[in-house]
Scaffold this motif. Structure first.
Motif, PDB file in Angstrom:
ATOM      1  N   ALA A 116       0.814  -1.219   0.000  1.00 26.33           N
ATOM      2  CA  ALA A 116       0.000   0.000   0.000  1.00 26.33           C
ATOM      3  C   ALA A 116       0.853   1.276   0.000  1.00 26.33           C
ATOM      4  CB  ALA A 116      -0.980  -0.007   1.149  1.00 26.33           C
ATOM      5  N   LYS A 117       0.173   2.424   0.001  1.00 30.71           N
ATOM      6  CA  LYS A 117       0.876   3.710  -0.115  1.00 30.71           C
ATOM      7  C   LYS A 117       1.404   4.150   1.268  1.00 30.71           C
ATOM      8  CE  LYS A 117      -1.243   5.168  -4.302  1.00 30.71           C
ATOM      9  NZ  LYS A 117      -2.662   4.905  -4.531  1.00 30.71           N
ATOM     10  N   PRO A 118       2.411   5.031   1.268  1.00 32.37           N
ATOM     11  CA  PRO A 118       2.998   5.452   2.551  1.00 32.37           C
ATOM     12  C   PRO A 118       1.973   6.007   3.552  1.00 32.37           C
ATOM     13  CG  PRO A 118       4.366   6.189   0.728  1.00 32.37           C
ATOM     14  CD  PRO A 118       3.160   5.573   0.102  1.00 32.37           C
ATOM     15  N   ALA A 166       0.663  -6.768   0.718  1.00 30.28           N
ATOM     16  CA  ALA A 166      -0.490  -6.162   0.040  1.00 30.28           C
ATOM     17  C   ALA A 166       0.011  -5.323  -1.129  1.00 30.28           C
ATOM     18  CB  ALA A 166      -1.292  -5.312   1.028  1.00 30.28           C
ATOM     19  N   LEU A 167       0.521  -6.011  -2.145  1.00 27.34           N
ATOM     20  CA  LEU A 167       1.128  -5.336  -3.305  1.00 27.34           C
ATOM     21  C   LEU A 167       0.244  -5.428  -4.532  1.00 27.34           C
ATOM     22  CD1 LEU A 167       4.638  -7.061  -2.938  1.00 27.34           C
ATOM     23  CD2 LEU A 167       3.977  -4.829  -2.014  1.00 27.34           C
ATOM     24  N   GLY A 168      -0.906  -6.104  -4.388  1.00 27.47           N
ATOM     25  CA  GLY A 168      -1.753  -6.394  -5.544  1.00 27.47           C
ATOM     26  C   GLY A 168      -1.246  -7.642  -6.263  1.00 27.47           C
ATOM     27  N   SER A 169      -2.136  -8.226  -7.065  1.00 24.97           N
ATOM     28  CA  SER A 169      -1.756  -9.405  -7.869  1.00 24.97           C
ATOM     29  C   SER A 169      -1.391  -8.933  -9.273  1.00 24.97           C
ATOM     30  CB  SER A 169      -2.951 -10.354  -7.986  1.00 24.97           C
ATOM     31  OG  SER A 169      -3.269 -10.879  -6.725  1.00 24.97           O
ATOM     32  N   LEU A 190      -2.459 -10.066   0.077  1.00 27.92           N
ATOM     33  CA  LEU A 190      -3.705  -9.509   0.609  1.00 27.92           C
ATOM     34  C   LEU A 190      -4.330  -8.381  -0.205  1.00 27.92           C
ATOM     35  CD1 LEU A 190      -2.720  -9.475   4.386  1.00 27.92           C
ATOM     36  CD2 LEU A 190      -4.485 -10.895   3.354  1.00 27.92           C
ATOM     37  N   GLY A 191      -3.844  -8.136  -1.427  1.00 29.37           N
ATOM     38  CA  GLY A 191      -4.475  -7.113  -2.277  1.00 29.37           C
ATOM     39  C   GLY A 191      -4.662  -5.783  -1.562  1.00 29.37           C
ATOM     40  N   GLY A 192      -5.889  -5.317  -1.539  1.00 28.31           N
ATOM     41  CA  GLY A 192      -6.165  -3.987  -0.967  1.00 28.31           C
ATOM     42  C   GLY A 192      -6.497  -3.996   0.528  1.00 28.31           C
ATOM     43  N   PHE A 194      -4.762  -3.621   3.303  1.00 27.47           N
ATOM     44  CA  PHE A 194      -4.205  -2.581   4.184  1.00 27.47           C
ATOM     45  C   PHE A 194      -5.024  -1.296   4.036  1.00 27.47           C
ATOM     46  CE2 PHE A 194       0.554  -4.149   4.216  1.00 27.47           C
ATOM     47  CZ  PHE A 194       0.129  -5.383   4.694  1.00 27.47           C
ATOM     48  N   ASP A 195      -5.468  -1.036   2.788  1.00 28.25           N
ATOM     49  CA  ASP A 195      -6.293   0.167   2.552  1.00 28.25           C
ATOM     50  C   ASP A 195      -7.570   0.091   3.390  1.00 28.25           C
ATOM     51  OD1 ASP A 195      -4.839   1.374   0.046  1.00 28.25           O
ATOM     52  OD2 ASP A 195      -5.103  -0.725  -0.399  1.00 28.25           O
ATOM     53  N   VAL A 196      -8.128  -1.102   3.492  1.00 27.01           N
ATOM     54  CA  VAL A 196      -9.396  -1.265   4.215  1.00 27.01           C
ATOM     55  C   VAL A 196      -9.163  -1.200   5.729  1.00 27.01           C
ATOM     56  CG1 VAL A 196     -11.398  -2.764   4.594  1.00 27.01           C
ATOM     57  CG2 VAL A 196     -10.380  -2.633   2.320  1.00 27.01           C
ATOM     58  N   TYR A 217     -21.029  -2.510  -4.815  1.00 28.40           N
ATOM     59  CA  TYR A 217     -20.714  -1.443  -3.858  1.00 28.40           C
ATOM     60  C   TYR A 217     -19.363  -0.809  -4.201  1.00 28.40           C
ATOM     61  CZ  TYR A 217     -19.821   0.887   0.596  1.00 28.40           C
ATOM     62  OH  TYR A 217     -19.531   1.818   1.552  1.00 28.40           O
ATOM     63  N   ARG A 218     -18.374  -1.676  -4.478  1.00 33.67           N
ATOM     64  CA  ARG A 218     -17.031  -1.174  -4.805  1.00 33.67           C
ATOM     65  C   ARG A 218     -17.055  -0.378  -6.101  1.00 33.67           C
ATOM     66  NH1 ARG A 218     -12.308  -5.501  -3.683  1.00 33.67           N
ATOM     67  NH2 ARG A 218     -11.028  -3.635  -3.608  1.00 33.67           N
ATOM     68  N   LEU A 219     -17.897  -0.823  -7.033  1.00 36.48           N
ATOM     69  CA  LEU A 219     -17.986  -0.134  -8.321  1.00 36.48           C
ATOM     70  C   LEU A 219     -18.592   1.273  -8.152  1.00 36.48           C
ATOM     71  CD1 LEU A 219     -17.689  -0.226 -11.385  1.00 36.48           C
ATOM     72  CD2 LEU A 219     -19.950  -1.242 -11.522  1.00 36.48           C
TER      73      LEU A 219
HETATM   74  N1  UDP Z   1       0.306  -1.650  -4.424  1.00 36.24           N
HETATM   75  C1  UDP Z   1       1.580  -1.660  -3.889  1.00 36.24           C
HETATM   76  N2  UDP Z   1       2.657  -1.616  -4.719  1.00 36.24           N
HETATM   77  C2  UDP Z   1       2.542  -1.598  -6.071  1.00 36.24           C
HETATM   78  C3  UDP Z   1       1.231  -1.626  -6.625  1.00 36.24           C
HETATM   79  C4  UDP Z   1       0.130  -1.660  -5.777  1.00 36.24           C
HETATM   80  O1  UDP Z   1       1.732  -1.693  -2.665  1.00 36.24           O
HETATM   81  O2  UDP Z   1       3.550  -1.563  -6.745  1.00 36.24           O
HETATM   82  C5  UDP Z   1      -0.835  -1.701  -3.502  1.00 36.24           C
HETATM   83  C6  UDP Z   1      -1.901  -0.639  -3.709  1.00 36.24           C
HETATM   84  O3  UDP Z   1      -1.506   0.560  -3.074  1.00 36.24           O
HETATM   85  C7  UDP Z   1      -3.103  -1.292  -3.047  1.00 36.24           C
HETATM   86  C8  UDP Z   1      -2.859  -2.771  -3.321  1.00 36.24           C
HETATM   87  O4  UDP Z   1      -1.515  -2.903  -3.721  1.00 36.24           O
HETATM   88  O5  UDP Z   1      -3.058  -1.070  -1.665  1.00 36.24           O
HETATM   89  C9  UDP Z   1      -3.739  -3.365  -4.429  1.00 36.24           C
HETATM   90  O6  UDP Z   1      -5.033  -3.083  -4.201  1.00 36.24           O
HETATM   91  P1  UDP Z   1      -6.194  -3.573  -5.142  1.00 36.24           P
HETATM   92  O7  UDP Z   1      -7.408  -2.869  -4.703  1.00 36.24           O
HETATM   93  O8  UDP Z   1      -5.797  -3.502  -6.581  1.00 36.24           O
HETATM   94  O9  UDP Z   1      -6.250  -5.112  -4.767  1.00 36.24           O
HETATM   95  P2  UDP Z   1      -7.446  -6.131  -4.793  1.00 36.24           P
HETATM   96  O10 UDP Z   1      -7.885  -6.259  -3.363  1.00 36.24           O
HETATM   97  O11 UDP Z   1      -8.507  -5.624  -5.715  1.00 36.24           O
HETATM   98  O12 UDP Z   1      -6.753  -7.367  -5.297  1.00 36.24           O
END
Ligand code: UDP
Length: 243
Positions: A116-118, A166-169, A190-192, A194-196, A217-219
């Motif tokens: 995720a972002k800083p 949580a870097l995305g797939s 873990l995808g998104g 950390f954002d949640v 909902y996400r859309l």
């Molecule tokens: N992200 C990251 N580094 C990257 C690209 C993405 O940390 O180089 C993070 C991005 O900030 C977000 C997560 O990976 O927190 C991906 O979230 P997304 O909603 O795409 O994932 P989903 O849950 O839909 O798989």
């Protein structure tokens, strides 16, 4: 009693084998494996990722190397019903993440966080300290690092019980497949999430989840996700054709 090497029932859809079990039982297996420092890779796969795997043999083989692939999306459950092998329960990365933090906090487990972002990471640190004070943080950093090697060697030095990425797939799974041998613990993408957990993105209220409308909902919240959501019908079409 949960046996460490219990073989879970799986259901294969378009060459991805999903665990077909319930959340509580799965969690017990994972906790047992963490306690035994068993090297474990969990991939949480939704229709978009499954579709991507279908187009990318290299990524597909990364998913095959995971110890557990969880059905993380109602589209996967629908697909399992379409092929006449219904999967019991949707098991999301976010729910696993929260359950492991809760358990890890009670049992003083260590965890490494990257993704995720800083700004999100700053908020996440606050949430972890206040809600999961028993977790020992082995490292925590945003996901926009330049050197994978640097992150991997930090994990190697720290030897955490759990690595949360949580870097995305496909990035997070590729990272895990490449470096998991450096630490005998749990590795999960873990995808998104950390954002949640940090409060930067709101998960759908329970009503939407119960009615299988989390995607809608996400859309509504993020219309830019439309192209991603449009992959779900494409995925289901492929599954129907593969029957
Ligand atoms: N992200 C990251 N580094 C990257 C690209 C993405 O940390 O180089 C993070 C991005 O900030 C977000 C997560 O990976 O927190 C991906 O979230 P997304 O909603 O795409 O994932 P989903 O849950 O839909 O798989």
């Amino acid at each position: 009693m949960v046996l460490l090497n219990d073989k879970l029932k799986t259901t294969s859809i378009l060459n991805v084998s999903y665990i077909n079990t319930n959340f509580t039982y799965f969690l017990q297996i994972i906790q047992a494996r963490i306690n035994q420092r068993e090297n474990t890779f969990i991939a949480t796969v939704n229709p978009e990722i499954a579709y991507y795997a279908h187009q990318n043999p290299k990524y597909q083989s990364i998913l095959s190397s995971a110890d557990f692939v969880t059905p993380d999306g109602i589209g996967i459950i629908k697909a399992s019903e379409m092929i006449g092998q219904p999967i019991q329960e949707r098991i999301t990365g976010f729910d696993i993440f929260k359950a492991l933090l809760e358990w890890g906090s009670q049992n003083n487990k260590s965890a490494y966080f990257a993704g995720a972002k800083p700004d999100v990471i700053n908020d996440l640190k606050v949430v972890l300290k206040s809600q999961y004070p028993g977790i020992k943080i082995s490292g925590i950093r945003d996901g926009y690092f330049k050197s994978d090697q640097e992150v991997a060697s930090e994990i190697k030095d720290q030897q955490p019980d759990m690595v949360f990425l949580a870097l995305g797939s496909p990035k997070q799974e590729a990272f895990i497949a490449k470096y998991r041998h450096l630490n005998n613990g749990l590795w999960i993408g873990l995808g998104g999430s950390f954002d949640v957990l940090s409060g930067n993105v709101k998960r759908a209220p329970q009503f939407w989840i119960n009615h299988h409308l989390e995607w809608l909902y996400r859309l509504i919240k993020e219309p830019s996700r439309l192209p991603r959501i449009m992959i779900i019908p494409k995925y289901l079409k492929l599954v129907r054709k593969s029957k």
